[in-house]
Each structure stands twice: as C-alpha cells, then as structure tokens.
Design an enzyme around this catalytic site. Sequence first.
Site, PDB file in Angstrom:
ATOM      1  N   ARG A   1      -1.323   9.523   8.745  1.00 48.88           N
ATOM      2  CA  ARG A   1      -1.162   8.099   9.078  1.00 48.88           C
ATOM      3  C   ARG A   1      -0.724   7.274   7.872  1.00 48.88           C
ATOM      4  O   ARG A   1      -1.238   7.439   6.770  1.00 48.88           O
ATOM      5  CB  ARG A   1      -2.489   7.545   9.614  1.00 48.88           C
ATOM      6  CG  ARG A   1      -2.448   6.056   9.877  1.00 48.88           C
ATOM      7  CD  ARG A   1      -3.690   5.582  10.580  1.00 48.88           C
ATOM      8  NE  ARG A   1      -4.883   5.663   9.770  1.00 48.88           N
ATOM      9  CZ  ARG A   1      -5.212   4.782   8.831  1.00 48.88           C
ATOM     10  NH1 ARG A   1      -4.418   3.760   8.535  1.00 48.88           N
ATOM     11  NH2 ARG A   1      -6.343   4.924   8.167  1.00 48.88           N
TER      12      ARG A   1
ATOM     13  N   ARG B   1      -0.758   9.380   1.531  1.00 46.75           N
ATOM     14  CA  ARG B   1      -2.157   9.712   1.252  1.00 46.75           C
ATOM     15  C   ARG B   1      -2.457  11.200   1.113  1.00 46.75           C
ATOM     16  O   ARG B   1      -3.251  11.598   0.275  1.00 46.75           O
ATOM     17  CB  ARG B   1      -3.020   9.223   2.421  1.00 46.75           C
ATOM     18  CG  ARG B   1      -3.491   7.873   2.205  1.00 46.75           C
ATOM     19  CD  ARG B   1      -4.410   7.440   3.281  1.00 46.75           C
ATOM     20  NE  ARG B   1      -4.460   6.001   3.139  1.00 46.75           N
ATOM     21  CZ  ARG B   1      -4.961   5.178   4.019  1.00 46.75           C
ATOM     22  NH1 ARG B   1      -5.464   5.656   5.127  1.00 46.75           N
ATOM     23  NH2 ARG B   1      -4.969   3.901   3.796  1.00 46.75           N
TER      24      ARG B   1
ATOM     25  N   HIS C   1      -9.029  10.088   2.600  1.00 47.28           N
ATOM     26  CA  HIS C   1      -8.604   8.957   1.767  1.00 47.28           C
ATOM     27  C   HIS C   1      -8.778   9.369   0.311  1.00 47.28           C
ATOM     28  O   HIS C   1      -9.824   9.914  -0.066  1.00 47.28           O
ATOM     29  CB  HIS C   1      -9.452   7.722   2.077  1.00 47.28           C
ATOM     30  CG  HIS C   1      -8.860   6.457   1.549  1.00 47.28           C
ATOM     31  ND1 HIS C   1      -8.823   6.164   0.207  1.00 47.28           N
ATOM     32  CD2 HIS C   1      -8.267   5.406   2.173  1.00 47.28           C
ATOM     33  CE1 HIS C   1      -8.231   4.991   0.040  1.00 47.28           C
ATOM     34  NE2 HIS C   1      -7.883   4.512   1.224  1.00 47.28           N
TER      35      HIS C   1
ATOM     36  N   HIS D   1     -11.401  10.203   6.233  1.00 48.22           N
ATOM     37  CA  HIS D   1     -11.190   8.776   6.508  1.00 48.22           C
ATOM     38  C   HIS D   1     -10.708   8.502   7.931  1.00 48.22           C
ATOM     39  O   HIS D   1     -11.111   7.520   8.541  1.00 48.22           O
ATOM     40  CB  HIS D   1     -10.151   8.264   5.509  1.00 48.22           C
ATOM     41  CG  HIS D   1      -9.893   6.801   5.584  1.00 48.22           C
ATOM     42  ND1 HIS D   1     -10.886   5.858   5.420  1.00 48.22           N
ATOM     43  CD2 HIS D   1      -8.745   6.103   5.777  1.00 48.22           C
ATOM     44  CE1 HIS D   1     -10.362   4.643   5.516  1.00 48.22           C
ATOM     45  NE2 HIS D   1      -9.080   4.763   5.747  1.00 48.22           N
TER      46      HIS D   1
ATOM     47  N   GLU E   1       0.851  -1.189   0.000  1.00 41.47           N
ATOM     48  CA  GLU E   1       0.000   0.000   0.000  1.00 41.47           C
ATOM     49  C   GLU E   1       0.885   1.236   0.000  1.00 41.47           C
ATOM     50  O   GLU E   1       2.119   1.125   0.149  1.00 41.47           O
ATOM     51  CB  GLU E   1      -0.943  -0.004   1.220  1.00 41.47           C
ATOM     52  CG  GLU E   1      -2.100  -0.975   1.052  1.00 41.47           C
ATOM     53  CD  GLU E   1      -3.085  -0.968   2.193  1.00 41.47           C
ATOM     54  OE1 GLU E   1      -2.937  -0.163   3.128  1.00 41.47           O
ATOM     55  OE2 GLU E   1      -4.020  -1.789   2.147  1.00 41.47           O
TER      56      GLU E   1
HETATM   57  C1  SIN Z   1      -7.547   1.110   2.612  1.00 42.98           C
HETATM   58  O1  SIN Z   1      -7.835  -0.072   2.448  1.00 42.98           O
HETATM   59  O2  SIN Z   1      -7.197   1.858   1.707  1.00 42.98           O
HETATM   60  C2  SIN Z   1      -7.669   1.678   3.981  1.00 42.98           C
HETATM   61  C3  SIN Z   1      -6.595   1.181   4.822  1.00 42.98           C
HETATM   62  C4  SIN Z   1      -6.273   2.193   5.869  1.00 42.98           C
HETATM   63  O3  SIN Z   1      -7.007   3.146   6.080  1.00 42.98           O
HETATM   64  O4  SIN Z   1      -5.207   2.074   6.469  1.00 42.98           O
END
Ligand code: SIN
Length: 532
Positions: free
Chosen positions: A386, A290, A244, A351, A128
């Site tokens: 975060r 993010r 997000h 988010h 990620e």
């Molecule tokens: C996501 O699946 O993009 C959210 C995961 C997160 O907020 O850490």
Amino acid sequence: MDIHRYLADFNAKDIEKEHYDVLIIGSGIAGVYTALEIEPMYSVAILTKESIDISNSVLAQGGIAVSLDKEDSPELHFKDTIYAGAGMCDEKSVWVLVNEAVQNIESLCKYGVNFDRESSLELSLSKEAAHSKRRIIHAGDTTGKEVCDKLTSVVKERSNVRILERMFAVDLLTWNDECKGILAFDEEKGEYRIFLSKAVVCATGGFGQIYSNTTNPEVATGDGLCLAYRAGAELMDLEFVQFHPTVLYHKENKSFLISEAVRGEGAVLRNCRGERFMPLYHELKELAPRDIVSRAIFEEMRKTGSEHVYLDITFKDRDFLENRFPNIFRTCLSYGIDISKAFIPVAPAEHYCMGGIKADVFGRTNIKWFYACGEAACNGIHGANRLASNSLLEGLVFGHKTGKEISEALQNRVKEEVCFEGFYITDREFSQINAAGLRRKIQEIMTRYAGILRDRSGLSYARDELEKMHRNVCNAKCKDSKDFELQNILLLSRLVVESALEREESRGAHYRTDFCHMDDVNWKRNIVRKKA
Ligand code: SIN
C-alpha cells in the site's frame, strides 16, 4: 481446511431477535462513514466489540492522500499507487480511489474535520514515501483521531443509527447463500444475540494481532475476515502484509508509530553505528516504498546485530517538531527521548494488511447482501504494497460507495422482514484454553516465519505448528471474546501462511528468500474460499 461453519453452537429459535435494515460491523472510519452514507430512512446498527472510539483508524497519524496541489493530478496519484503496488493493483479500482478522493475530503470538511491549513482556502500538504508530489493532508500527527472523532460525533446524532458497543460479531447468519444477519456475543450480558438485517457490512479493519509487534490496537484480530470465510466468502491477497519501517523501539513500547511524515520532512535512517544506509538500497532513499525501506532496515539490523536502527530528525528545531508532530514529540519525550536532540530508536512492525474479503468497488462480495469495505476488504487498490496515506482514503471512498449502493439496493428489495430459524449444534465442550498463551505463541511463529522475510522451510514449519494448535483447540467451546479472537487469529494465520507458501516469487511486501524475483510469467492472484 477442516473448520466449523459457526464458532458457536446455537439454536435461533431460543434467542431473541432484533431487526435492522443494515448492520455494520466495525466502528473505524470505513464503518462509521458507510453508516453516514446510508439513506436516513433505513435503520442501521453499528456493532463494535469494544467502544466506538477504539479502532485502528483512530491511531492513523500521517494523513490522507489527495491530489490538491496545482502541480498534482489524479493521474500522478494513480501512477504512484500502481508503482508501490508492484504490479498487483486493480487499475479500475485505483482510478475510483484517486478520482473520488476530492469529493470525499470536501464532505469531511463539511462535517467539520479540522485539517491543518496554509490559509482559509488552502489545506497544508506534506510528503510521504513513494509520493511524487506533496499530497498528504493532515491534522497535526493525529489525523485519524481528528477524522474519527468528528465522524463519530455526527453519527451519534443520527436518529436512524444505533451503536451497540461490546457486541462481538461471532458469525454471519446465512441461508441459501444469502446473508441474513449476525450471531453476536453480548460481552456485558455474557449471552448470544441475533441481529437480523437486509444487508450486512463488514468494516472490521485488519489483523495486525497475528504478529508480535504491530501498530494496530489489541482489537485488530481479523474477526471480520474469519466470519466471512466461515460463511463462504472469498478472501484474497492475504500473503501481502505491510510492515511499517519506523515504529518506536523502546522496552516499554514497541507499537507506537513514528509517522512516515517525519521522513517526509527530511528525517534520515541510520544504523546502530550512526551510518546513513538508505542511499545504498534505493534511489528514493528514505522515501522509497515501505516494503523496500522495511527490508533495508531489517538487513541493517541483521548486519550489525542490533534490534533496531535510528531515525534522525535532529536537524529540525524543537519549535517546528513540537508544532508539526505534537503527539510524536510528546510521546517520545515521555520515554526520555527529546527528538530535537536525540535519534529515535525504531524497527519495523506489522501495520496494514493489503488482502481481505474480496469485494468490488461497491463493497459487494460473493455472498448476496454481504458487503465489505476498508482494510477488511480487498478490491485490489493496494496491490502487493500500500502507498502511504491511501488507507483512510480507502475507508472514505469505498465507505461512501458501499453506503450509496446499499441504499439503492434496498429501494428495490421486497419489504418483507428477514427471518432465520437455523441452528448449529455440535459436541464441542468447554475446556481450559490458555487463550493468552496460545495467542503469544501464534504471534511468535508468524513473526519469525511469515514476517518480512519468508521461505518454504520456515513457512512449512509454521503451517505444521499452526495445524497442531488448530487440532487441539478447534473442538473447544468458546466462553468469551478472547476465545473467539484466538480461534480467529489461528484461522487467519493458517490462511496467511498457506497463501505465502503458494506464492513462489517476491513481490511488494511478500518477500521469499528462496524465490527472490518477481515472476511475471506465472503471476496469479491467491483467492481462498472455504470448501463447502
Ligand atoms: C504514517 O503516518 O506513517 C502512516 C500512514 C499510513 O499508514 O498510510
């Protein structure tokens, strides 16, 4: 800030009392895991304002970050967390997070959580944003649900734990700066209840509902932060609110998350002209932190006059997508979007809140016997932004430490029963508050003036408007949980705006168009506390 100490008028002598050793407010991952970590000799009640299966944790898709790969290490996880946090992380707390990740994941596996696996010995790892290694363990794209379902089924079997649903925690009861329990509103009976305890844990999650579009459920109104604030607890870092980047943008649904794991599998972002744009903004492209991706999307939406951009994963075949992202595949299809053939319309939405009740890694706050963990707490692990998939991990690591800390502290506590005979009587009267209408208005103000981009004039306008609303409703008696929520949303919005005005720099998720750079010279943390 002129606010009442208690949201409700009451006289404790007129209300029947129930006693527990520990009260936990909130039934997400942090609350339930804390309950499981408390020694079974202590009685525990989990209070939740809805039902046990409704929480923000349940909606988490991507997974849990943990350094399991042989090329990975807690040191690398630490480095990535610090980088995303834009100079605001508390390094000691981050070390605890990354070093204690594995032991807590082992506990989840023992509780029967079914993570996706490469083999019987090896969990699958995905990637990620802003992670330098593949380190996200997952259960399809419904990781939060898998973890919460298992933990809830285990906690329901514990004879020392009672679950009290539709029980709205209104305020902390305190006496001589010590926490004594909770004043709650029983939604079913329509009456106040008093729960007394030796320790109270706040694990109520975030406050996404102060914004119009959020991935958080309706219940995320920040009640825990507000009851803590009213009782004199310190809150910190409230200006850092994470948006997000990729939330479905469809007329019928603007809150469904399209997990970052989709970008981890190579999905690219395109503006409404079909042009890929992230390479123009950051070397990590779609996998930049993010806050950077959200601002880039916002800028592309502004430049092209569109209300969304697109996420393109069409180069993966249908079988792969149905298998790896069953929930996302199914949900998008229900809106007529076959993600193996069509781009997904997405826009940023609120988010996660990096700030919260100031706590140490053991959950301890500045109020004796009052603890906080999970998203409701702030021990500095996320800094100004975060890192993806550190939030379920946060609930586990600090839920574990809080549960253990309380068990130990109770061993040394004198065995006397907690009592509270206080009262709070004002001249507040019932009046017609349009809670739903005011809630919408606050959300619009916050989205427009305290969202992804902020500046002094917008924030000042928001502060004045919220202040006017506060003057109109602060002396109205609450009749139900919607009224309590409205008061809490309003209070938190005012605190977020004040903190955002205070920070005259741009850092992580807090971006001031009138102070575009980080100011490392005048750097300070915003800690807010109600004046006595
Ligand atoms: C996501 O699946 O993009 C959210 C995961 C997160 O907020 O850490």
